[in-house]
Design a protein around this motif. Structure first.
Motif, PDB file in Angstrom:
ATOM      1  N   THR A 147      61.036  20.840 -80.473  1.00  0.00           N
ATOM      2  CA  THR A 147      59.061  20.190 -80.291  1.00  0.00           C
ATOM      3  C   THR A 147      59.153  19.474 -80.741  1.00  0.00           C
ATOM      4  O   THR A 147      57.853  18.885 -80.596  1.00  0.00           O
ATOM      5  N   SER A 148      59.947  18.597 -81.524  1.00  0.00           N
ATOM      6  CA  SER A 148      59.791  16.583 -81.803  1.00  0.00           C
ATOM      7  C   SER A 148      58.867  16.549 -80.526  1.00  0.00           C
ATOM      8  O   SER A 148      57.852  14.689 -80.943  1.00  0.00           O
ATOM      9  N   ALA A 149      58.981  16.464 -78.801  1.00  0.00           N
ATOM     10  CA  ALA A 149      59.230  15.544 -77.879  1.00  0.00           C
ATOM     11  C   ALA A 149      57.232  16.460 -77.520  1.00  0.00           C
ATOM     12  O   ALA A 149      56.614  15.512 -76.914  1.00  0.00           O
ATOM     13  N   ILE A 150      56.953  16.914 -78.601  1.00  0.00           N
ATOM     14  CA  ILE A 150      55.579  17.978 -78.073  1.00  0.00           C
ATOM     15  C   ILE A 150      54.438  17.851 -79.160  1.00  0.00           C
ATOM     16  O   ILE A 150      54.093  19.421 -79.148  1.00  0.00           O
ATOM     17  N   GLU A 151      54.574  17.528 -80.291  1.00  0.00           N
ATOM     18  CA  GLU A 151      54.329  18.039 -81.278  1.00  0.00           C
ATOM     19  C   GLU A 151      53.543  17.925 -81.446  1.00  0.00           C
ATOM     20  O   GLU A 151      52.455  19.116 -81.951  1.00  0.00           O
ATOM     21  N   GLN A 152      52.534  17.446 -81.114  1.00  0.00           N
ATOM     22  CA  GLN A 152      50.210  17.961 -80.822  1.00  0.00           C
ATOM     23  C   GLN A 152      50.340  19.042 -80.174  1.00  0.00           C
ATOM     24  O   GLN A 152      49.440  19.677 -80.252  1.00  0.00           O
ATOM     25  N   GLN A 153      51.177  19.178 -78.599  1.00  0.00           N
ATOM     26  CA  GLN A 153      50.236  20.085 -78.294  1.00  0.00           C
ATOM     27  C   GLN A 153      51.219  21.462 -78.661  1.00  0.00           C
ATOM     28  O   GLN A 153      50.223  22.455 -78.467  1.00  0.00           O
ATOM     29  N   TRP A 154      52.467  21.026 -79.478  1.00  0.00           N
ATOM     30  CA  TRP A 154      53.142  22.462 -80.242  1.00  0.00           C
ATOM     31  C   TRP A 154      52.011  22.803 -81.213  1.00  0.00           C
ATOM     32  O   TRP A 154      52.042  24.200 -81.097  1.00  0.00           O
ATOM     33  N   GLU A 155      51.429  22.013 -81.906  1.00  0.00           N
ATOM     34  CA  GLU A 155      50.524  22.132 -82.750  1.00  0.00           C
ATOM     35  C   GLU A 155      49.486  23.002 -82.609  1.00  0.00           C
ATOM     36  O   GLU A 155      48.416  23.996 -82.947  1.00  0.00           O
ATOM     37  N   LYS A 156      49.083  22.452 -81.832  1.00  0.00           N
ATOM     38  CA  LYS A 156      48.027  22.510 -80.828  1.00  0.00           C
ATOM     39  C   LYS A 156      47.553  24.622 -79.993  1.00  0.00           C
ATOM     40  O   LYS A 156      47.472  25.292 -80.879  1.00  0.00           O
ATOM     41  N   GLY A 157      48.463  24.358 -79.732  1.00  0.00           N
ATOM     42  CA  GLY A 157      49.163  26.190 -79.134  1.00  0.00           C
ATOM     43  C   GLY A 157      49.310  27.071 -80.545  1.00  0.00           C
ATOM     44  O   GLY A 157      48.472  27.954 -80.398  1.00  0.00           O
ATOM     45  N   ILE A 158      49.755  26.750 -81.171  1.00  0.00           N
ATOM     46  CA  ILE A 158      50.292  26.889 -82.383  1.00  0.00           C
ATOM     47  C   ILE A 158      48.617  27.312 -83.504  1.00  0.00           C
ATOM     48  O   ILE A 158      48.467  28.574 -83.684  1.00  0.00           O
ATOM     49  N   GLU A 159      47.811  26.184 -83.412  1.00  0.00           N
ATOM     50  CA  GLU A 159      46.420  26.594 -84.079  1.00  0.00           C
ATOM     51  C   GLU A 159      45.714  27.633 -83.492  1.00  0.00           C
ATOM     52  O   GLU A 159      45.187  28.126 -84.292  1.00  0.00           O
ATOM     53  N   GLU A 160      46.028  27.857 -82.245  1.00  0.00           N
ATOM     54  CA  GLU A 160      44.972  28.247 -81.042  1.00  0.00           C
ATOM     55  C   GLU A 160      45.175  29.840 -81.064  1.00  0.00           C
ATOM     56  O   GLU A 160      44.927  30.587 -80.072  1.00  0.00           O
ATOM     57  N   GLY A 161      46.827  29.848 -81.428  1.00  0.00           N
ATOM     58  CA  GLY A 161      47.301  31.295 -81.529  1.00  0.00           C
ATOM     59  C   GLY A 161      47.619  31.939 -80.108  1.00  0.00           C
ATOM     60  O   GLY A 161      47.341  33.093 -79.323  1.00  0.00           O
ATOM     61  N   LYS A 162      47.960  30.670 -79.019  1.00  0.00           N
ATOM     62  CA  LYS A 162      48.337  30.920 -77.617  1.00  0.00           C
ATOM     63  C   LYS A 162      50.405  30.207 -77.664  1.00  0.00           C
ATOM     64  O   LYS A 162      50.472  31.394 -76.740  1.00  0.00           O
ATOM     65  N   LEU A 163      50.801  30.059 -78.756  1.00  0.00           N
ATOM     66  CA  LEU A 163      52.370  29.944 -78.648  1.00  0.00           C
ATOM     67  C   LEU A 163      52.699  30.909 -79.934  1.00  0.00           C
ATOM     68  O   LEU A 163      51.693  30.006 -81.396  1.00  0.00           O
ATOM     69  N   VAL A 164      54.065  30.625 -80.256  1.00  0.00           N
ATOM     70  CA  VAL A 164      54.691  31.272 -81.595  1.00  0.00           C
ATOM     71  C   VAL A 164      56.144  30.735 -81.784  1.00  0.00           C
ATOM     72  O   VAL A 164      56.218  30.695 -80.777  1.00  0.00           O
ATOM     73  N   GLU A 165      55.934  30.547 -83.066  1.00  0.00           N
ATOM     74  CA  GLU A 165      58.045  30.724 -82.815  1.00  0.00           C
ATOM     75  C   GLU A 165      58.084  31.088 -83.822  1.00  0.00           C
ATOM     76  O   GLU A 165      58.326  31.947 -84.878  1.00  0.00           O
ATOM     77  N   LEU A 166      59.705  31.689 -83.152  1.00  0.00           N
ATOM     78  CA  LEU A 166      60.224  33.271 -83.504  1.00  0.00           C
ATOM     79  C   LEU A 166      61.353  32.648 -84.430  1.00  0.00           C
ATOM     80  O   LEU A 166      62.053  33.585 -85.374  1.00  0.00           O
TER      81      LEU A 166
END
Length: 344
Positions: free
Chosen positions: A99-118
């Motif tokens: 996720t270091s290569a996509i840090e902003q995109q990943w955090e956005k997805g987590i905040e919007e509830g579209k992505l989860v880290e299992l």
């Protein structure tokens, strides 16, 4: 006395019936825990690097044969996979997402509830740095820090210029070429060391393998988990503390600041998922919450692939056959039995 004999019999029938219901519910719960729990396809991203590809095949086999899921392995890579998960909810799973290569995109997805880290895919983090063989350190125990090695170019002579030491860098165009070149400059190594570009990843691997096979000294950049670090006993040198701002500048061609010393940061590698997995397939989400492996474990499984010229599927099958003590802990006994049967 509250009941006559008929009342006692009726009460007994009710108790037996209730126990049967409870037993059936318990059995259903046990069966549900070993079921996929969704009719939706669980598409798993098979990334372009060996560890992520092998992990994708391991999980696909377990979910398909053990849980009875509809599974599809799809081609993936860090940026396009995360973008597709965010916008379309597919692929469902990225089993080793850096996720270091996509840090902003990943955090956005987590905040919007579209992505989860299992889970953490690599439980002790990725490894990146400068290494020497352990047999070199055992012969020279004072070699612990990068500065210790830099002071002894005579121990690591350049075959083409023995008057200087040789530091094996990364192939041209790789991000690690920038970081290694920056450290070479920051440590002011130019007068006593040559920075050697191997030309390709395969050439770098061949140089390392040749040195270890001959028990020759070598100073080289490398990263893990990888088959090289799984196969050869290498010692990572102490580069001091991690300075994120310095590292960012060292790897940015547009940064005007002079190169400075910093250790390489450990990049998080997680099991990423589209949020629907946790909602629609809780058993699948529960499974992936347990599948983390250490750097050493992943490097070890890659050794088989490298030594046997095996693809990701064959490497995964070997792991499932030889590391049952590891992956059996991820799943219910019924699931493990089904996977074992499929391997036989």
């Amino acid at each position: 006395m509250l009941y006559g004999s008929g009342g006692i019999a009726a009460a007994t029938r009710v108790a037996v019936f209730s126990a049967a219901l409870l037993g059936g519910a318990g059995l259903a719960q046990a069966q549900d825990a070993s079921a996929c729990g969704t009719d939706r396809t669980i598409d798993i991203a098979e990334m372009t690097w060996p560890s992520a590809a092998a992990l994708a095949r391991i999980h696909a086999k377990i979910l398909e044969t053990g849980y009875g899921c509809n599974v599809e392995v799809v081609t993936g890579d860090t940026v396009p996979t995360s973008s597709s998960m965010l916008s379309r909810g597919t692929p469902a799973i990225a089993p080793e997402l850096w996720t270091s290569a996509i840090e902003q995109q990943w955090e956005k997805g987590i905040e919007e509830g579209k992505l989860v880290e299992l889970a953490d895919a690599i439980t002790d983090g990725t490894v990146e740095g400068w290494f020497i063989p352990r047999y070199v350190q055992e012969a020279n125990p004072e070699l612990v820090k990068a500065e210790d090695v830099i002071a002894r170019p005579d121990l690591f002579p350049d075959p083409e210029d023995p008057s200087k030491g040789r530091l094996y860098s990364c192939p041209p165009g790789w991000a690690c070429e920038l970081s290694t070149s920056a450290l070479y400059e920051a440590y002011e190594m130019k007068d006593k060391w040559n920075l050697f570009s191997p030309g390709s990843g395969g050439a770098l691997d061949a140089s390392i393998a040749r040195a270890f096979t001959r028990e020759e000294p070598i100073l080289f950049y490398y990263w893990g988990p990888t088959a090289i670090l799984g196969k050869y006993d290498a010692v990572q040198l102490d580069l001091g503390e991690v300075k994120p701002d310095v590292y960012a500048c060292n790897t940015d061609t547009d940064c005007d600041e002079p190169a400075a010393v910093t250790a390489y940061p450990s990049s998080p590698a997680v099991v990423g998922a589209a949020s629907w997995v946790k909602e629609d397939a809780p058993n699948v989400a529960e499974y992936f919450s347990k599948v983390g492996l250490t750097n050493a474990q992943i490097s070890e499984l890659l050794v088989y692939g490298e030594e046997n010229k095996a693809d990701a599927a064959a490497t995964a099958e070997n792991f499932l056959k030889t590391k049952k003590d590891v992956w059996h802990q991820w799943v219910p006994e019924e699931v493990a039995a089904k996977v074992d049967a499929s391997l036989n």
